[in-house]
Design a protein around this motif. Structure first.
Motif, short mmCIF file in Angstrom:
data_model
loop_
_atom_site.label_atom_id
_atom_site.label_comp_id
_atom_site.label_asym_id
_atom_site.label_seq_id
_atom_site.Cartn_x
_atom_site.Cartn_y
_atom_site.Cartn_z
N LEU A 131 39.94 29.89 52.08
CA LEU A 131 39.55 31.24 52.46
C LEU A 131 40.76 32.11 52.73
CD1 LEU A 131 37.35 33.29 53.18
CD2 LEU A 131 37.32 32.33 55.50
N LEU A 132 41.75 31.56 53.42
CA LEU A 132 42.95 32.34 53.75
C LEU A 132 43.73 32.73 52.49
CD1 LEU A 132 44.26 30.46 56.92
CD2 LEU A 132 43.05 32.64 56.82
N PHE A 133 43.78 31.83 51.51
CA PHE A 133 44.49 32.14 50.27
C PHE A 133 43.59 32.88 49.28
CE2 PHE A 133 47.04 28.41 51.70
CZ PHE A 133 48.27 29.05 51.77
N GLY A 134 42.32 32.52 49.25
CA GLY A 134 41.43 33.09 48.24
C GLY A 134 41.00 34.51 48.53
N TYR A 135 40.87 34.88 49.80
CA TYR A 135 40.39 36.23 50.13
C TYR A 135 41.36 37.30 49.62
CZ TYR A 135 37.81 39.74 52.78
OH TYR A 135 37.04 40.83 53.13
N PRO A 136 42.65 37.23 49.93
CA PRO A 136 43.54 38.27 49.39
C PRO A 136 43.65 38.24 47.87
CG PRO A 136 44.79 36.56 50.53
CD PRO A 136 43.36 36.32 50.84
N ILE A 137 43.51 37.06 47.26
CA ILE A 137 43.55 37.01 45.80
C ILE A 137 42.35 37.73 45.21
CG2 ILE A 137 43.44 35.46 43.80
CD1 ILE A 137 44.99 33.41 45.42
N ALA A 138 41.16 37.47 45.75
CA ALA A 138 39.97 38.16 45.26
C ALA A 138 40.06 39.66 45.51
CB ALA A 138 38.72 37.58 45.94
N TYR A 139 40.59 40.04 46.66
CA TYR A 139 40.73 41.46 46.98
C TYR A 139 41.71 42.13 46.02
CZ TYR A 139 41.06 45.61 49.97
OH TYR A 139 41.01 46.89 50.45
N ALA A 140 42.79 41.44 45.67
CA ALA A 140 43.76 42.00 44.74
C ALA A 140 43.18 42.13 43.34
CB ALA A 140 45.01 41.12 44.71
N TYR A 163 39.47 23.42 44.52
CA TYR A 163 38.29 24.19 44.91
C TYR A 163 38.59 25.66 45.19
CZ TYR A 163 36.00 19.69 45.27
OH TYR A 163 35.47 18.45 44.98
N MET A 164 39.82 26.09 44.99
CA MET A 164 40.15 27.50 45.21
C MET A 164 39.31 28.45 44.34
SD MET A 164 42.15 29.60 46.93
CE MET A 164 43.64 28.73 47.40
N PRO A 165 39.08 28.16 43.04
CA PRO A 165 38.23 29.07 42.25
C PRO A 165 36.83 29.22 42.80
CG PRO A 165 39.48 27.64 40.81
CD PRO A 165 39.69 27.12 42.20
N PHE A 166 36.29 28.17 43.43
CA PHE A 166 34.95 28.25 43.99
C PHE A 166 34.89 29.18 45.20
CE2 PHE A 166 35.14 24.14 41.86
CZ PHE A 166 33.99 24.17 41.09
N MET A 167 36.04 29.47 45.78
CA MET A 167 36.11 30.44 46.87
C MET A 167 36.37 31.84 46.33
SD MET A 167 36.01 31.07 50.16
CE MET A 167 36.24 29.48 50.98
N ILE A 168 37.24 31.94 45.33
CA ILE A 168 37.64 33.27 44.84
C ILE A 168 36.50 33.95 44.09
CG2 ILE A 168 39.20 34.44 43.24
CD1 ILE A 168 41.31 32.36 43.90
N LEU A 169 35.79 33.24 43.25
CA LEU A 169 34.77 33.86 42.40
C LEU A 169 33.60 34.45 43.19
CD1 LEU A 169 34.76 31.39 39.36
CD2 LEU A 169 35.85 33.63 39.56
N PRO A 170 33.03 33.76 44.19
CA PRO A 170 31.99 34.43 44.99
C PRO A 170 32.52 35.62 45.78
CG PRO A 170 31.86 32.06 45.28
CD PRO A 170 33.14 32.34 44.55
N LEU A 171 33.74 35.52 46.28
CA LEU A 171 34.33 36.66 46.99
C LEU A 171 34.53 37.84 46.05
CD1 LEU A 171 36.99 34.85 49.21
CD2 LEU A 171 34.99 36.11 50.02
N TYR A 172 35.01 37.57 44.85
CA TYR A 172 35.20 38.65 43.88
C TYR A 172 33.88 39.31 43.52
CZ TYR A 172 35.71 40.84 39.33
OH TYR A 172 35.66 41.73 38.28
#
Length: 313
Positions: free
Chosen positions: A111-120, A192-201
């Motif tokens: 979540l800490l790494f994936g949230y800013p990536i999805a936001y960007a 599992y990072m993509p599984f966090m980024i894609l729903p956030l995006y």
């Protein structure tokens, strides 16, 4: 040929078609329920039945739940000793706690790494956005085992990372990274990072940007706007991504076995040992049932309170 001369559908077929048209929503909803019944509930009940059996020298290696006596009487035998054995043995208790610790920590890191990536990605331009999404999805085109083995080559004592650090003069001797809990965290977070980024995006893409502009017009600072506007609106994406990471990470077997080298004990490895090496299917099934309850019950409680909160709003 006139309309009157054309053959008309039979009355029974006409009634069936009309009933399907009237109840099409029910028919569509039945399909996923049947799918869950066949491919989820049926295996679950089979595993539950095995967990209530005893170990036997047979094939399969457990006793039958239903037995017929010589007089034709049916007896049902349920054995709960497997669950008592799990509660009494500290190995399973400690393994459950360690699995939950690793999965919760990995979920927080994702979540800490994936949230800013999805936001960007959401804030990127029309040309960069599909390229960035492609880089997130690209690892799925490669075998999962190959990616884990690649990390073994990177984290080994004579691997790429240690050799690079030694060549740059940062360290004098290799750092022990492979076959440690640190390597397991890296493997789980990477996998599992993509599984966090894609729903956030997907959630962030639907946000109305005018809300942030309105908050800025009212004098809200960017940090305050993020915590009071953006973060609450992205909470559904956070919850979905966290569940998609936490649930499979808790029962992970390949990553702890390859990157942990047997030094990191998680419940997936215990399940493999009980099923394969010990051939103790009843205990293994009981371990799987307890793991399922640990994962499903908190989700059901959360959805219950979330439904009450949505009804109150």
């Amino acid at each position: 040929m006139t309309d009157a001369a054309q053959p008309q559908p039979r009355p029974l077929l006409r009634r069936v078609m009309r009933r399907l048209q009237d109840n099409w929503r029910t028919v569509v909803m039945i399909i996923p329920f049947v799918w869950l019944l066949i491919f989820f509930l049926t295996p679950f009940f089979i595993v539950a039945k095995i967990s209530l059996a005893e170990l036997a020298i047979a094939s399969p290696p457990f006793t039958s739940m239903v037995e017929w006596t010589d007089s034709g009487i049916v007896t049902i035998r349920l054995v709960f000793d497997n669950f008592l054995y799990i509660l009494e043995d500290s190995l399973y208790y400690n393994t459950y706690l360690n699995s939950l610790k690793i999965s919760i920590t990995s979920t927080i890191l994702c979540l800490l790494f994936g949230y800013p990536i999805a936001y960007a990605i959401v804030r990127s331009g029309p040309v960069a956005k599909p390229i960035l999404l492609f880089t997130i999805i690209l690892p799925f085109w490669t075998s999962f085992l190959l990616r884990v083995y690649a990390w073994m080559g990177l984290l080994a004592d004579q691997g790429t990372i240690n050799n690079a650090l030694i060549a740059m003069g940062v360290i004098d001797e290799p750092i022990r990274m492979l076959y440690t809990e640190f390597a397991v965290y890296i493997g789980i977070v990477y996998t599992y990072m993509p599984f966090m980024i894609l729903p956030l995006y997907a959630n962030m893409e639907k946000l109305d940007g005018s809300l942030n502009e309105a908050a800025a017009d009212l004098g809200s600072r960017p940090t305050n706007t993020f915590f009071k506007v953006t973060l609450p609106l992205t909470m559904p994406g956070i919850i979905a991504g966290s569940l998609l990471v936490f649930i499979p990470a808790t029962g992970e077997y390949i990553i702890p076995d390859l990157l942990g080298g047997g030094n990191v004990n998680m419940i997936g490895r215990v399940l493999f040992n009980e099923f394969s090496r010990n051939s103790d299917w009843p205990v293994a099934a009981a371990v799987a049932i307890v793991l399922l309850l640990l994962l499903v019950l908190p989700i059901m409680v959360f959805q219950h309170f979330q439904g009450k909160a949505s009804e109150g709003t």
